[in-house]
Write a protein that holds these residues in place. Structure first.
Motif, PDB file in Angstrom:
ATOM      1  N   SER A 283      -7.747  -2.535 -12.257  1.00 20.17           N
ATOM      2  CA  SER A 283      -7.058  -0.951 -11.841  1.00 20.17           C
ATOM      3  C   SER A 283      -7.758  -0.039 -11.604  1.00 20.17           C
ATOM      4  O   SER A 283      -7.611   0.564 -11.231  1.00 20.17           O
ATOM      5  N   LYS A 284      -8.137  -0.100 -13.174  1.00 16.21           N
ATOM      6  CA  LYS A 284      -8.983   1.333 -13.331  1.00 16.21           C
ATOM      7  C   LYS A 284     -10.275   1.539 -11.830  1.00 16.21           C
ATOM      8  O   LYS A 284     -10.461   2.311 -11.085  1.00 16.21           O
TER       9      LYS A 284
ATOM     10  N   PRO B 106      -2.528   1.787  -9.467  1.00 19.75           N
ATOM     11  CA  PRO B 106      -1.890   3.009 -10.735  1.00 19.75           C
ATOM     12  C   PRO B 106      -1.287   1.453 -11.133  1.00 19.75           C
ATOM     13  O   PRO B 106      -0.793   1.781 -12.443  1.00 19.75           O
ATOM     14  N   ARG B 107      -0.466   0.162 -10.260  1.00 13.22           N
ATOM     15  CA  ARG B 107       0.173  -0.080 -11.544  1.00 13.22           C
ATOM     16  C   ARG B 107      -0.058  -1.394 -10.658  1.00 13.22           C
ATOM     17  O   ARG B 107      -0.047  -2.538  -9.470  1.00 13.22           O
ATOM     18  N   ILE B 108       0.036  -3.159 -11.789  1.00 15.87           N
ATOM     19  CA  ILE B 108      -0.030  -4.274 -11.205  1.00 15.87           C
ATOM     20  C   ILE B 108       1.275  -4.545 -11.810  1.00 15.87           C
ATOM     21  O   ILE B 108       1.300  -4.524 -13.782  1.00 15.87           O
TER      22      ILE B 108
ATOM     23  N   LEU C 248      -0.906  -0.097 -16.179  1.00 21.04           N
ATOM     24  CA  LEU C 248      -0.245   1.135 -15.300  1.00 21.04           C
ATOM     25  C   LEU C 248      -1.448   2.358 -15.509  1.00 21.04           C
ATOM     26  O   LEU C 248      -1.747   2.367 -16.800  1.00 21.04           O
ATOM     27  N   THR C 249      -1.666   2.474 -14.991  1.00 23.04           N
ATOM     28  CA  THR C 249      -3.058   3.343 -14.467  1.00 23.04           C
ATOM     29  C   THR C 249      -2.676   4.484 -14.668  1.00 23.04           C
ATOM     30  O   THR C 249      -4.250   5.851 -14.593  1.00 23.04           O
ATOM     31  N   GLY C 250      -1.699   5.071 -13.709  1.00 23.57           N
ATOM     32  CA  GLY C 250      -1.858   6.274 -13.336  1.00 23.57           C
ATOM     33  C   GLY C 250      -0.393   5.989 -12.896  1.00 23.57           C
ATOM     34  O   GLY C 250       0.116   5.300 -12.095  1.00 23.57           O
ATOM     35  N   PRO C 251       0.359   7.268 -11.752  1.00 21.15           N
ATOM     36  CA  PRO C 251       1.715   7.459 -11.321  1.00 21.15           C
ATOM     37  C   PRO C 251       2.003   6.619 -10.128  1.00 21.15           C
ATOM     38  O   PRO C 251       0.837   6.815  -9.015  1.00 21.15           O
ATOM     39  N   VAL C 252       2.918   6.283 -10.071  1.00 26.04           N
ATOM     40  CA  VAL C 252       3.421   5.315  -8.986  1.00 26.04           C
ATOM     41  C   VAL C 252       4.307   6.333  -8.074  1.00 26.04           C
ATOM     42  O   VAL C 252       5.699   6.532  -8.120  1.00 26.04           O
TER      43      VAL C 252
ATOM     44  N   LEU D  41       1.098  -1.142  -0.690  1.00 27.46           N
ATOM     45  CA  LEU D  41      -0.308  -0.195  -0.111  1.00 27.46           C
ATOM     46  C   LEU D  41       1.393   1.234  -0.077  1.00 27.46           C
ATOM     47  O   LEU D  41       0.884   2.163   1.365  1.00 27.46           O
ATOM     48  N   LEU D  42       1.102   1.624  -1.202  1.00 26.82           N
ATOM     49  CA  LEU D  42       2.125   2.910  -0.917  1.00 26.82           C
ATOM     50  C   LEU D  42       1.064   4.416  -1.043  1.00 26.82           C
ATOM     51  O   LEU D  42       0.164   4.334  -0.935  1.00 26.82           O
ATOM     52  N   ASP D  43       1.829   5.370  -0.957  1.00 24.59           N
ATOM     53  CA  ASP D  43       1.084   6.583  -1.139  1.00 24.59           C
ATOM     54  C   ASP D  43       0.105   6.778  -2.284  1.00 24.59           C
ATOM     55  O   ASP D  43      -0.862   6.855  -2.299  1.00 24.59           O
ATOM     56  N   SER D  44       0.565   6.268  -3.827  1.00 28.35           N
ATOM     57  CA  SER D  44      -0.092   6.314  -4.324  1.00 28.35           C
ATOM     58  C   SER D  44      -1.129   5.215  -4.819  1.00 28.35           C
ATOM     59  O   SER D  44      -2.267   5.862  -5.487  1.00 28.35           O
ATOM     60  N   GLY D  45      -0.974   4.325  -4.025  1.00 25.55           N
ATOM     61  CA  GLY D  45      -2.570   3.866  -3.643  1.00 25.55           C
ATOM     62  C   GLY D  45      -2.333   1.951  -3.888  1.00 25.55           C
ATOM     63  O   GLY D  45      -0.459   1.827  -4.002  1.00 25.55           O
ATOM     64  N   PRO D  46      -2.588   0.885  -3.847  1.00 25.79           N
ATOM     65  CA  PRO D  46      -2.200  -0.473  -3.666  1.00 25.79           C
ATOM     66  C   PRO D  46      -1.435  -0.478  -5.040  1.00 25.79           C
ATOM     67  O   PRO D  46      -1.806  -0.479  -6.459  1.00 25.79           O
ATOM     68  N   ASP D  47       0.113  -1.733  -5.050  1.00 21.63           N
ATOM     69  CA  ASP D  47       1.596  -1.763  -5.937  1.00 21.63           C
ATOM     70  C   ASP D  47       0.539  -4.190  -5.941  1.00 21.63           C
ATOM     71  O   ASP D  47       1.132  -4.649  -4.460  1.00 21.63           O
ATOM     72  N   LEU D  48       0.894  -3.790  -6.909  1.00 22.94           N
ATOM     73  CA  LEU D  48       0.036  -5.540  -7.286  1.00 22.94           C
ATOM     74  C   LEU D  48       1.242  -6.344  -7.605  1.00 22.94           C
ATOM     75  O   LEU D  48       1.804  -5.539  -8.586  1.00 22.94           O
TER      76      LEU D  48
END
Length: 316
Positions: A103-104, A109-111, A123-127, A76-83
């Motif tokens: 993701s959307k 933001p990233r799987i 990749l749907t947003g900045p990580v 769980l990053l500041d930009s959201g969950p990272d999988l």
């Protein structure tokens, strides 16, 4: 020793397994040497991660590339969950479409696919993530302290252990990772930050511009920082892996740095590594024990050591 216990529902990283069982996905933790146990409640996980589990079951069930199962790591990053996902099939365009839509819908933001190196599937947003004032881009599966609360407690204990004087010589940080401690330390002195993992080093280097953090890529078990360099440092800070500091420890002992701050998640390795320092006359100035692995026997420790006759730590 000072003690600190983190609150429940604060864990921000988890490794889970998933299996197809009776036309559904079972997602959770392994029994010891056993099957996957479906996770239906958890007092440890951040609610933002736990809320993802049911949608993940549905999404994984629909993925053609998932045959029998696989595993998934969530940060769980500041930009959201990272999988970061491993599966027993090869994802095709249809799998990628399903993952991108997931993701959307759920703000992920990233799987990534667990390969060497990891492959981005969606990749749907900045990580991004923040360590103090620095904004870093962690690689897939990056190491984070299990909880923000635990990280803050570790950082506070480390900073409180820095000496009041002598930091003009700089701080040597060993096993710096993506910069969990580096940027906080750099507010007090220049930091020569050593890291052996290439992806973590690249993350640290990218974020270090304009700061007093000087990253260096180095496998500390194969090529430890030498005693002469360590001995000149104003302080040596290390947060080694679970197994301890390995070959690097002999150089620390030989270098006799005036101040050492050792962060450990393994009491057995900590005792082994600190024994030769104790035999040399190092004094344990403070010990902070942080329980961020609730309902387990594991604890995090921050030990501040000095050689007799040197400047005492700043008790902030």
């Amino acid at each position: 020793p000072a003690t600190r216990q983190v609150s429940p529902h604060g864990r921000r990283r988890v490794d889970l397994a998933f299996r197809r069982v009776d036309r559904q996905i079972v997602l959770g933790l392994h029994r010891r040497r056993g099957d996957v146990v479906d996770m239906t409640e958890c007092a440890l996980l951040d609610p933002a991660i736990f809320a993802l589990l049911d949608p993940l079951r549905q999404m994984l069930h629909s993925l053609p590339a998932v045959h029998a199962g696989g595993d998934i790591q969530i940060n769980l990053l500041d930009s959201g969950p990272d999988l970061l996902i491993a599966m027993d099939g090869t994802p095709d365009a249809n799998d990628r479409r399903i993952l991108a839509q997931f993701s959307k819908t759920h703000g992920i933001p990233r799987i990534s696919l667990r390969t060497q190196p990891p492959e981005t599937l969606a990749l749907t947003g900045p990580v991004f993530h923040h360590f103090d004032t620095a904004r870093v881009v962690p690689p897939p599966g990056a190491f984070l302290q299990p909880s923000r609360e635990g990280e803050d407690a570790i950082k506070a204990a480390v900073l409180a252990g820095l000496p009041r004087k002598g930091l003009k010589a700089g701080i040597i940080e060993l096993y710096a990772g993506c910069g969990t401690l580096s940027f906080a330390l750099a507010q007090h002195a220049k930091v020569l930050a050593y890291e052996g993992d290439r992806a973590a080093f690249a993350c640290l280097k990218q974020a270090s511009g304009g700061t007093r953090v000087l990253p260096a890529l180095r496998d500390l078990n194969r090529q430890p920082v030498m005693a002469t360099e360590l001995g000149r440092a104003g302080a040596v800070v290390l947060d080694p892996p679970h197994a301890g500091a390995g070959a690097q420890m002999a150089q620390i002992v030989a270098g006799k740095p005036r101040h050492i701050i050792y962060v450990s998640c393994n009491p057995a390795a900590l005792q082994r590594d600190l024994t030769p320092l104790q035999q040399m006359g190092y004094r344990l100035e403070s010990l902070t024990v942080i329980d961020q692995f609730l309902w387990s026997a594991e604890v995090e420790s921050v030990c501040v050591l000095t050689l007799p006759g040197t400047t005492r730590p700043n008790r902030r």
